[in-house]
Design a protein around this motif. Structure first.
Motif, PDB file in Angstrom:
ATOM      1  N   TYR A 138       6.381 -21.385  32.011  1.00 41.69           N
ATOM      2  CA  TYR A 138       7.192 -20.715  33.033  1.00 41.69           C
ATOM      3  C   TYR A 138       7.517 -21.675  34.176  1.00 41.69           C
ATOM      4  O   TYR A 138       8.658 -21.796  34.603  1.00 41.69           O
ATOM      5  CB  TYR A 138       6.449 -19.521  33.647  1.00 41.69           C
ATOM      6  CG  TYR A 138       6.062 -18.408  32.733  1.00 41.69           C
ATOM      7  CD1 TYR A 138       6.902 -17.939  31.728  1.00 41.69           C
ATOM      8  CD2 TYR A 138       4.840 -17.763  32.896  1.00 41.69           C
ATOM      9  CE1 TYR A 138       6.526 -16.880  30.914  1.00 41.69           C
ATOM     10  CE2 TYR A 138       4.459 -16.711  32.096  1.00 41.69           C
ATOM     11  CZ  TYR A 138       5.304 -16.271  31.104  1.00 41.69           C
ATOM     12  OH  TYR A 138       4.929 -15.224  30.303  1.00 41.69           O
ATOM     13  N   LEU A 139       6.486 -22.336  34.680  1.00 44.24           N
ATOM     14  CA  LEU A 139       6.653 -23.225  35.828  1.00 44.24           C
ATOM     15  C   LEU A 139       7.523 -24.434  35.489  1.00 44.24           C
ATOM     16  O   LEU A 139       8.361 -24.850  36.296  1.00 44.24           O
ATOM     17  CB  LEU A 139       5.296 -23.674  36.356  1.00 44.24           C
ATOM     18  CG  LEU A 139       4.417 -22.574  36.961  1.00 44.24           C
ATOM     19  CD1 LEU A 139       3.029 -23.111  37.263  1.00 44.24           C
ATOM     20  CD2 LEU A 139       5.048 -21.976  38.193  1.00 44.24           C
TER      21      LEU A 139
ATOM     22  N   VAL B 245       9.892 -13.136  31.369  1.00 43.22           N
ATOM     23  CA  VAL B 245       9.727 -12.239  30.211  1.00 43.22           C
ATOM     24  C   VAL B 245      10.630 -12.683  29.064  1.00 43.22           C
ATOM     25  O   VAL B 245      10.214 -12.658  27.896  1.00 43.22           O
ATOM     26  CB  VAL B 245       9.977 -10.763  30.606  1.00 43.22           C
ATOM     27  CG1 VAL B 245      10.060  -9.863  29.387  1.00 43.22           C
ATOM     28  CG2 VAL B 245       8.872 -10.277  31.547  1.00 43.22           C
ATOM     29  N   SER B 246      11.844 -13.114  29.372  1.00 44.80           N
ATOM     30  CA  SER B 246      12.719 -13.610  28.302  1.00 44.80           C
ATOM     31  C   SER B 246      12.099 -14.840  27.646  1.00 44.80           C
ATOM     32  O   SER B 246      12.162 -15.011  26.425  1.00 44.80           O
ATOM     33  CB  SER B 246      14.122 -13.922  28.835  1.00 44.80           C
ATOM     34  OG  SER B 246      14.108 -15.069  29.659  1.00 44.80           O
ATOM     35  N   THR B 247      11.490 -15.690  28.450  1.00 40.11           N
ATOM     36  CA  THR B 247      10.779 -16.862  27.925  1.00 40.11           C
ATOM     37  C   THR B 247       9.649 -16.416  27.007  1.00 40.11           C
ATOM     38  O   THR B 247       9.471 -16.951  25.912  1.00 40.11           O
ATOM     39  CB  THR B 247      10.211 -17.697  29.099  1.00 40.11           C
ATOM     40  OG1 THR B 247      11.297 -18.171  29.866  1.00 40.11           O
ATOM     41  CG2 THR B 247       9.375 -18.856  28.599  1.00 40.11           C
ATOM     42  N   LEU B 248       8.895 -15.444  27.457  1.00 39.41           N
ATOM     43  CA  LEU B 248       7.768 -14.936  26.678  1.00 39.41           C
ATOM     44  C   LEU B 248       8.235 -14.372  25.336  1.00 39.41           C
ATOM     45  O   LEU B 248       7.597 -14.603  24.304  1.00 39.41           O
ATOM     46  CB  LEU B 248       7.024 -13.877  27.487  1.00 39.41           C
ATOM     47  CG  LEU B 248       5.711 -13.386  26.937  1.00 39.41           C
ATOM     48  CD1 LEU B 248       4.725 -14.532  26.753  1.00 39.41           C
ATOM     49  CD2 LEU B 248       5.116 -12.334  27.862  1.00 39.41           C
TER      50      LEU B 248
ATOM     51  N   ASN C 149      14.063 -20.479  30.247  1.00 37.60           N
ATOM     52  CA  ASN C 149      13.645 -20.063  31.582  1.00 37.60           C
ATOM     53  C   ASN C 149      14.402 -20.857  32.650  1.00 37.60           C
ATOM     54  O   ASN C 149      14.936 -20.288  33.596  1.00 37.60           O
ATOM     55  CB  ASN C 149      12.139 -20.238  31.739  1.00 37.60           C
ATOM     56  CG  ASN C 149      11.584 -19.420  32.869  1.00 37.60           C
ATOM     57  OD1 ASN C 149      12.053 -18.328  33.149  1.00 37.60           O
ATOM     58  ND2 ASN C 149      10.569 -19.939  33.515  1.00 37.60           N
ATOM     59  N   GLY C 150      14.435 -22.170  32.483  1.00 34.45           N
ATOM     60  CA  GLY C 150      15.175 -22.995  33.428  1.00 34.45           C
ATOM     61  C   GLY C 150      16.653 -22.664  33.458  1.00 34.45           C
ATOM     62  O   GLY C 150      17.280 -22.620  34.521  1.00 34.45           O
ATOM     63  N   TRP C 151      17.217 -22.404  32.297  1.00 37.08           N
ATOM     64  CA  TRP C 151      18.637 -22.090  32.209  1.00 37.08           C
ATOM     65  C   TRP C 151      18.948 -20.781  32.936  1.00 37.08           C
ATOM     66  O   TRP C 151      19.889 -20.720  33.735  1.00 37.08           O
ATOM     67  CB  TRP C 151      19.083 -22.001  30.751  1.00 37.08           C
ATOM     68  CG  TRP C 151      20.559 -21.787  30.614  1.00 37.08           C
ATOM     69  CD1 TRP C 151      21.526 -22.741  30.618  1.00 37.08           C
ATOM     70  CD2 TRP C 151      21.229 -20.532  30.476  1.00 37.08           C
ATOM     71  NE1 TRP C 151      22.765 -22.157  30.491  1.00 37.08           N
ATOM     72  CE2 TRP C 151      22.607 -20.801  30.405  1.00 37.08           C
ATOM     73  CE3 TRP C 151      20.802 -19.215  30.415  1.00 37.08           C
ATOM     74  CZ2 TRP C 151      23.556 -19.800  30.269  1.00 37.08           C
ATOM     75  CZ3 TRP C 151      21.750 -18.215  30.280  1.00 37.08           C
ATOM     76  CH2 TRP C 151      23.114 -18.506  30.206  1.00 37.08           C
ATOM     77  N   PHE C 152      18.166 -19.729  32.653  1.00 31.86           N
ATOM     78  CA  PHE C 152      18.387 -18.441  33.313  1.00 31.86           C
ATOM     79  C   PHE C 152      18.272 -18.568  34.834  1.00 31.86           C
ATOM     80  O   PHE C 152      19.113 -18.065  35.570  1.00 31.86           O
ATOM     81  CB  PHE C 152      17.394 -17.382  32.827  1.00 31.86           C
ATOM     82  CG  PHE C 152      17.764 -16.745  31.526  1.00 31.86           C
ATOM     83  CD1 PHE C 152      18.961 -16.064  31.365  1.00 31.86           C
ATOM     84  CD2 PHE C 152      16.912 -16.820  30.445  1.00 31.86           C
ATOM     85  CE1 PHE C 152      19.304 -15.472  30.162  1.00 31.86           C
ATOM     86  CE2 PHE C 152      17.238 -16.239  29.238  1.00 31.86           C
ATOM     87  CZ  PHE C 152      18.438 -15.560  29.093  1.00 31.86           C
TER      88      PHE C 152
END
Length: 186
Positions: A39-40, A115-118, A95-98
């Motif tokens: 995430y980070l 959550v999308s990443t997950l 995640n970075g893109w969003f």
């Protein structure tokens, strides 16, 4: 790529490795803190550099360093957990893109990006878990068992980490805007 950019990617690869050793054993797929680094990495480094950090982590482990939750080396490709590592690379990018594309700043919107990443990580993880158990280990899991062990059991902890990291990202991202994030977007 600048030296500082490479250093940031290496830092997040190292954080993912540390997260692999903080684990709670559950059947087939241990719960770890690795997803926190994913995430980070995506949010703070941007899509390209964030996914690069996770790709570095994966490649270093495949070369043979025992930095994965259950060891390392090329034979790890056959482990039921390898799909999650693929998901880390793609998830960090997403995640970075969003977060960059929609300029997400609020905790709740960053949480939904997490959550999308997950979901990406779980998709590849469960797919690999199912295939590995069926064709490599030859102890097939049903679809229900795959979802139970690969998704339902670790999901509550990973959602908690998604919320915690959303708060961290919301505070840190504005402070890093002119350093890490700008380099990661290049």
């Amino acid at each position: 790529m600048k030296n500082t950019t490479i250093a940031f990617a290496a830092l997040f690869a190292a954080l993912t490795a540390v997260g692999a050793f903080i684990k709670i054993p559950i059947p087939y797929i241990p719960f770890t803190l690795q997803i926190l680094s994913v995430y980070l990495a995506g949010a703070l480094l941007g899509p390209k550099l964030g996914s690069l950090s996770q790709l570095c982590y994966m490649l270093i482990g495949l070369v043979g360093l025992p930095i994965f939750a259950e060891g390392g080396g090329p034979s790890y490709l056959l482990k039921p957990t390898f799909g999650y590592l693929i998901g880390y690379v793609l998830g960090a990018y997403a995640n970075g893109w969003f977060i960059q594309r929609f300029n997400l700043k609020r905790i709740y919107s960053i949480f939904f990006a997490n959550v999308s990443t997950l979901l990406i990580v779980y998709f590849f993880g469960c797919l690999w878990l199912y295939g590995s158990m069926k064709w490599v280990i030859e102890k097939p899991l049903s679809l229900h068992e795959t979802l139970l062990f690969g998704f339902y059991l670790p999901a509550p902890g990973d959602l908690l980490l998604a919320a915690m990291s959303a708060a961290i990202i919301a505070k840190m991202r504005p402070r890093l805007k002119n350093t890490i994030i700008k380099q990661g977007a290049a």
